[in-house]
Design a protein around this motif. Sequence first.
Motif, PDB file in Angstrom:
ATOM      1  N   UNK A 118      11.808  61.183  50.251  1.00  0.00           N
ATOM      2  CA  UNK A 118      10.789  61.437  51.258  1.00  0.00           C
ATOM      3  C   UNK A 118      11.475  61.653  52.593  1.00  0.00           C
ATOM      4  N   UNK A 119      11.231  62.798  53.188  1.00  0.00           N
ATOM      5  CA  UNK A 119      11.891  63.157  54.445  1.00  0.00           C
ATOM      6  C   UNK A 119      10.835  63.332  55.526  1.00  0.00           C
ATOM      7  N   UNK A 120      10.894  62.477  56.528  1.00  0.00           N
ATOM      8  CA  UNK A 120       9.952  62.529  57.649  1.00  0.00           C
ATOM      9  C   UNK A 120      10.677  62.873  58.939  1.00  0.00           C
ATOM     10  N   UNK A 121       9.915  63.313  59.911  1.00  0.00           N
ATOM     11  CA  UNK A 121      10.469  63.653  61.222  1.00  0.00           C
ATOM     12  C   UNK A 121      11.703  64.548  61.073  1.00  0.00           C
ATOM     13  N   UNK A 122      11.544  65.593  60.310  1.00  0.00           N
ATOM     14  CA  UNK A 122      12.675  66.483  60.035  1.00  0.00           C
ATOM     15  C   UNK A 122      13.165  67.179  61.293  1.00  0.00           C
ATOM     16  N   UNK A 123      14.461  67.410  61.321  1.00  0.00           N
ATOM     17  CA  UNK A 123      15.111  68.060  62.459  1.00  0.00           C
ATOM     18  C   UNK A 123      15.815  69.334  61.980  1.00  0.00           C
ATOM     19  N   UNK A 124      16.032  70.289  62.861  1.00  0.00           N
ATOM     20  CA  UNK A 124      16.733  71.511  62.447  1.00  0.00           C
ATOM     21  C   UNK A 124      18.089  71.226  61.793  1.00  0.00           C
ATOM     22  N   UNK A 125      18.755  70.174  62.217  1.00  0.00           N
ATOM     23  CA  UNK A 125      20.064  69.850  61.624  1.00  0.00           C
ATOM     24  C   UNK A 125      19.964  69.298  60.216  1.00  0.00           C
ATOM     25  N   UNK A 126      18.752  69.061  59.739  1.00  0.00           N
ATOM     26  CA  UNK A 126      18.559  68.660  58.340  1.00  0.00           C
ATOM     27  C   UNK A 126      18.549  69.864  57.407  1.00  0.00           C
ATOM     28  N   UNK A 127      18.562  71.050  57.963  1.00  0.00           N
ATOM     29  CA  UNK A 127      18.559  72.265  57.149  1.00  0.00           C
ATOM     30  C   UNK A 127      19.800  72.309  56.269  1.00  0.00           C
ATOM     31  N   UNK A 128      19.591  72.436  54.952  1.00  0.00           N
ATOM     32  CA  UNK A 128      20.692  72.432  53.996  1.00  0.00           C
ATOM     33  C   UNK A 128      20.131  72.631  52.595  1.00  0.00           C
ATOM     34  N   UNK A 129      21.029  72.787  51.658  1.00  0.00           N
ATOM     35  CA  UNK A 129      20.660  72.723  50.244  1.00  0.00           C
ATOM     36  C   UNK A 129      20.824  71.269  49.826  1.00  0.00           C
ATOM     37  N   UNK A 130      19.787  70.712  49.249  1.00  0.00           N
ATOM     38  CA  UNK A 130      19.793  69.314  48.839  1.00  0.00           C
ATOM     39  C   UNK A 130      20.007  69.210  47.340  1.00  0.00           C
ATOM     40  N   UNK A 131      20.933  68.343  46.959  1.00  0.00           N
ATOM     41  CA  UNK A 131      21.275  68.138  45.563  1.00  0.00           C
ATOM     42  C   UNK A 131      21.001  66.690  45.162  1.00  0.00           C
ATOM     43  N   UNK A 132      20.438  66.524  43.973  1.00  0.00           N
ATOM     44  CA  UNK A 132      20.326  65.177  43.440  1.00  0.00           C
ATOM     45  C   UNK A 132      21.481  64.940  42.471  1.00  0.00           C
ATOM     46  N   UNK A 133      21.832  63.681  42.310  1.00  0.00           N
ATOM     47  CA  UNK A 133      22.961  63.318  41.470  1.00  0.00           C
ATOM     48  C   UNK A 133      22.699  61.976  40.805  1.00  0.00           C
ATOM     49  N   UNK A 134      23.344  61.780  39.670  1.00  0.00           N
ATOM     50  CA  UNK A 134      23.229  60.518  38.948  1.00  0.00           C
ATOM     51  C   UNK A 134      24.602  60.106  38.437  1.00  0.00           C
ATOM     52  N   UNK A 135      24.847  58.802  38.457  1.00  0.00           N
ATOM     53  CA  UNK A 135      26.126  58.298  38.006  1.00  0.00           C
ATOM     54  C   UNK A 135      25.967  57.250  36.923  1.00  0.00           C
ATOM     55  N   UNK A 136      26.874  57.280  35.948  1.00  0.00           N
ATOM     56  CA  UNK A 136      26.826  56.308  34.845  1.00  0.00           C
ATOM     57  C   UNK A 136      27.471  54.989  35.239  1.00  0.00           C
ATOM     58  N   UNK A 137      28.529  55.062  35.984  1.00  0.00           N
ATOM     59  CA  UNK A 137      29.264  53.851  36.339  1.00  0.00           C
ATOM     60  C   UNK A 137      29.672  53.855  37.792  1.00  0.00           C
ATOM     61  N   UNK A 138      28.743  54.228  38.645  1.00  0.00           N
ATOM     62  CA  UNK A 138      29.051  54.352  40.073  1.00  0.00           C
ATOM     63  C   UNK A 138      29.324  52.981  40.676  1.00  0.00           C
ATOM     64  N   UNK A 139      30.529  52.779  41.137  1.00  0.00           N
ATOM     65  CA  UNK A 139      30.875  51.502  41.748  1.00  0.00           C
ATOM     66  C   UNK A 139      30.445  51.513  43.212  1.00  0.00           C
ATOM     67  N   UNK A 140      30.331  50.315  43.781  1.00  0.00           N
ATOM     68  CA  UNK A 140      29.790  50.188  45.127  1.00  0.00           C
ATOM     69  C   UNK A 140      30.574  51.022  46.133  1.00  0.00           C
TER      70      UNK A 140
END
Length: 125
Positions: A81-103
């Motif tokens: 959820x993206x609120x109060x969007x700014x021109x600098x937020x313009x981009x291609x957005x990618x989602x990602x998932x990790x099996x063993x993502x460490x902190x």
Amino acid sequence: VQLQASGGGLVQAGGSLRLSCGASGRTFSWSAVAWFRQVPGKEREFVAALRRSGGYTYYAESVKGRFTISRDATWNTVYLQMNNLKPEDTAIYYCAAGKGTILSAVRSASGYDYWGQGTLVTVSS
């Protein structure tokens, strides 16, 4: 595992958008999900992440307080959820998932195994 991002579009500054990332496959094996964004000619940038263990969320300083990452009960869909969007937020957005993502890798693209195809967000001033 396949990820499909959607929800991008054109919005005026100050407006809102909600991105969705639909997943199929072994979603129960994920340890973290995240959103990154990229502007052509620049490196992919971390936006937000959600860890399965404890449900902790992490945000880039530039979006903290404006964006919220969440997921459905089955972990099959992840939202941004993206609120109060700014021109600098313009981009291609990618989602990602990790099996063993460490902190220590939660904010790094190298910490994730699966990627969606990206959805374009354009914020006009």
